[in-house]
Design a protein around this motif. Sequence first.
Motif, PDB file in Angstrom:
ATOM      1  N   GLU A 114      63.818  64.873 143.603  1.00 43.20           N
ATOM      2  CA  GLU A 114      62.570  64.700 144.366  1.00 43.20           C
ATOM      3  C   GLU A 114      62.803  63.879 145.648  1.00 43.20           C
ATOM      4  O   GLU A 114      62.145  62.864 145.876  1.00 43.20           O
ATOM      5  CB  GLU A 114      61.489  64.035 143.502  1.00 43.20           C
ATOM      6  CG  GLU A 114      61.088  64.813 142.282  1.00 43.20           C
ATOM      7  CD  GLU A 114      60.254  66.067 142.570  1.00 43.20           C
ATOM      8  OE1 GLU A 114      59.949  66.346 143.755  1.00 43.20           O
ATOM      9  OE2 GLU A 114      59.914  66.769 141.611  1.00 43.20           O
ATOM     10  N   PRO A 115      63.721  64.331 146.518  1.00 45.93           N
ATOM     11  CA  PRO A 115      64.055  63.527 147.693  1.00 45.93           C
ATOM     12  C   PRO A 115      62.916  63.362 148.695  1.00 45.93           C
ATOM     13  O   PRO A 115      62.963  62.455 149.528  1.00 45.93           O
ATOM     14  CB  PRO A 115      65.213  64.296 148.323  1.00 45.93           C
ATOM     15  CG  PRO A 115      64.991  65.703 147.893  1.00 45.93           C
ATOM     16  CD  PRO A 115      64.433  65.599 146.496  1.00 45.93           C
ATOM     17  N   THR A 116      61.892  64.211 148.630  1.00 44.22           N
ATOM     18  CA  THR A 116      60.769  64.093 149.564  1.00 44.22           C
ATOM     19  C   THR A 116      59.494  63.630 148.868  1.00 44.22           C
ATOM     20  O   THR A 116      58.420  63.624 149.466  1.00 44.22           O
ATOM     21  CB  THR A 116      60.507  65.439 150.271  1.00 44.22           C
ATOM     22  OG1 THR A 116      60.220  66.430 149.282  1.00 44.22           O
ATOM     23  CG2 THR A 116      61.710  65.871 151.093  1.00 44.22           C
ATOM     24  N   PRO A 121      54.838  64.272 155.737  1.00 41.79           N
ATOM     25  CA  PRO A 121      55.416  65.541 156.207  1.00 41.79           C
ATOM     26  C   PRO A 121      56.496  65.387 157.284  1.00 41.79           C
ATOM     27  O   PRO A 121      57.513  66.089 157.241  1.00 41.79           O
ATOM     28  CB  PRO A 121      54.202  66.306 156.739  1.00 41.79           C
ATOM     29  CG  PRO A 121      53.054  65.782 155.933  1.00 41.79           C
ATOM     30  CD  PRO A 121      53.368  64.313 155.736  1.00 41.79           C
ATOM     31  N   ALA A 122      56.308  64.479 158.229  1.00 43.70           N
ATOM     32  CA  ALA A 122      57.311  64.309 159.285  1.00 43.70           C
ATOM     33  C   ALA A 122      58.630  63.786 158.719  1.00 43.70           C
ATOM     34  O   ALA A 122      59.713  64.281 159.070  1.00 43.70           O
ATOM     35  CB  ALA A 122      56.786  63.366 160.367  1.00 43.70           C
ATOM     36  N   SER A 123      58.559  62.810 157.828  1.00 44.31           N
ATOM     37  CA  SER A 123      59.776  62.274 157.201  1.00 44.31           C
ATOM     38  C   SER A 123      60.421  63.328 156.309  1.00 44.31           C
ATOM     39  O   SER A 123      61.646  63.426 156.244  1.00 44.31           O
ATOM     40  CB  SER A 123      59.452  61.022 156.390  1.00 44.31           C
ATOM     41  OG  SER A 123      59.012  59.986 157.237  1.00 44.31           O
ATOM     42  N   VAL A 143      68.975  70.124 144.812  1.00 48.59           N
ATOM     43  CA  VAL A 143      67.716  69.402 144.840  1.00 48.59           C
ATOM     44  C   VAL A 143      66.879  69.795 143.636  1.00 48.59           C
ATOM     45  O   VAL A 143      66.731  70.977 143.343  1.00 48.59           O
ATOM     46  CB  VAL A 143      66.944  69.727 146.136  1.00 48.59           C
ATOM     47  CG1 VAL A 143      65.589  69.049 146.150  1.00 48.59           C
ATOM     48  CG2 VAL A 143      67.760  69.345 147.354  1.00 48.59           C
ATOM     49  N   VAL A 144      66.340  68.795 142.957  1.00 50.55           N
ATOM     50  CA  VAL A 144      65.360  69.018 141.898  1.00 50.55           C
ATOM     51  C   VAL A 144      64.016  68.613 142.474  1.00 50.55           C
ATOM     52  O   VAL A 144      63.872  67.497 142.991  1.00 50.55           O
ATOM     53  CB  VAL A 144      65.685  68.165 140.649  1.00 50.55           C
ATOM     54  CG1 VAL A 144      64.598  68.332 139.600  1.00 50.55           C
ATOM     55  CG2 VAL A 144      67.047  68.536 140.097  1.00 50.55           C
ATOM     56  N   THR A 145      63.042  69.526 142.419  1.00 52.73           N
ATOM     57  CA  THR A 145      61.750  69.223 143.007  1.00 52.73           C
ATOM     58  C   THR A 145      60.631  70.034 142.374  1.00 52.73           C
ATOM     59  O   THR A 145      60.882  71.092 141.800  1.00 52.73           O
ATOM     60  CB  THR A 145      61.759  69.469 144.534  1.00 52.73           C
ATOM     61  OG1 THR A 145      60.535  69.005 145.094  1.00 52.73           O
ATOM     62  CG2 THR A 145      61.950  70.949 144.863  1.00 52.73           C
ATOM     63  N   ALA A 149      56.669  73.367 149.017  1.00 53.44           N
ATOM     64  CA  ALA A 149      57.094  73.414 150.416  1.00 53.44           C
ATOM     65  C   ALA A 149      58.599  73.173 150.541  1.00 53.44           C
ATOM     66  O   ALA A 149      59.265  73.824 151.352  1.00 53.44           O
ATOM     67  CB  ALA A 149      56.316  72.389 151.236  1.00 53.44           C
ATOM     68  N   LEU A 150      59.136  72.269 149.740  1.00 54.34           N
ATOM     69  CA  LEU A 150      60.580  72.022 149.755  1.00 54.34           C
ATOM     70  C   LEU A 150      61.320  73.203 149.156  1.00 54.34           C
ATOM     71  O   LEU A 150      62.333  73.658 149.694  1.00 54.34           O
ATOM     72  CB  LEU A 150      60.914  70.726 149.007  1.00 54.34           C
ATOM     73  CG  LEU A 150      62.395  70.373 148.900  1.00 54.34           C
ATOM     74  CD1 LEU A 150      63.078  70.340 150.261  1.00 54.34           C
ATOM     75  CD2 LEU A 150      62.560  69.038 148.191  1.00 54.34           C
ATOM     76  N   VAL A 151      60.815  73.740 148.055  1.00 47.68           N
ATOM     77  CA  VAL A 151      61.437  74.912 147.429  1.00 47.68           C
ATOM     78  C   VAL A 151      61.547  76.056 148.434  1.00 47.68           C
ATOM     79  O   VAL A 151      62.578  76.726 148.531  1.00 47.68           O
ATOM     80  CB  VAL A 151      60.650  75.362 146.174  1.00 47.68           C
ATOM     81  CG1 VAL A 151      61.152  76.702 145.665  1.00 47.68           C
ATOM     82  CG2 VAL A 151      60.748  74.302 145.086  1.00 47.68           C
TER      83      VAL A 151
END
Length: 160
Positions: A114-116, A121-123, A143-145, A149-151
């Motif tokens: 879950e890096p985000t 959103p900007a970061s 990445v596990v999420t 949006a990241l996927v």
Amino acid sequence: MLKPRGGQVLLDGAPVHSLSDARRAALRAGDFGFVFQDAALDPSRTVLDNILETVMYRGGDRSGATRRAEELMEQFGVGLRRTAKPGQVSGGQAQRIAICRALLGRPRVLLADEPTGNLDPASSDIVVGALHEHAREGGTAIVVTHDPALVARCDRRIEL
């Protein structure tokens, strides 16, 4: 990189389960970068020292690593917090600091949980861009999420 209870783990086609604990630890330190969901920063050390922590385990050059760490901190918007302690930064800043730490040694494999998750959103865009850049430079980012949006921005998806 721990001994599996079943099956085996291969790195470059060679099983790692039969390696000594010391050799597996060296592989973790040298070839892998980790971004934990909770950032996992040492509360007693400064932001910069938390990022440089991986250098100690890799036996790298501290001065060169400090220059790279400062570049990463600027890229991720946490450069002004280098002397702060983790308890003095926001959750999003802590997550970006953890990403700096993971990218510092240009690991072959970056594992990110879950890096985000704590980011605006900007970061998040900066982090995803850095993960893509890491892959373009020859690294692998896993990445596990739960973030759709990241996927959607990942090259491959494996659903469990």
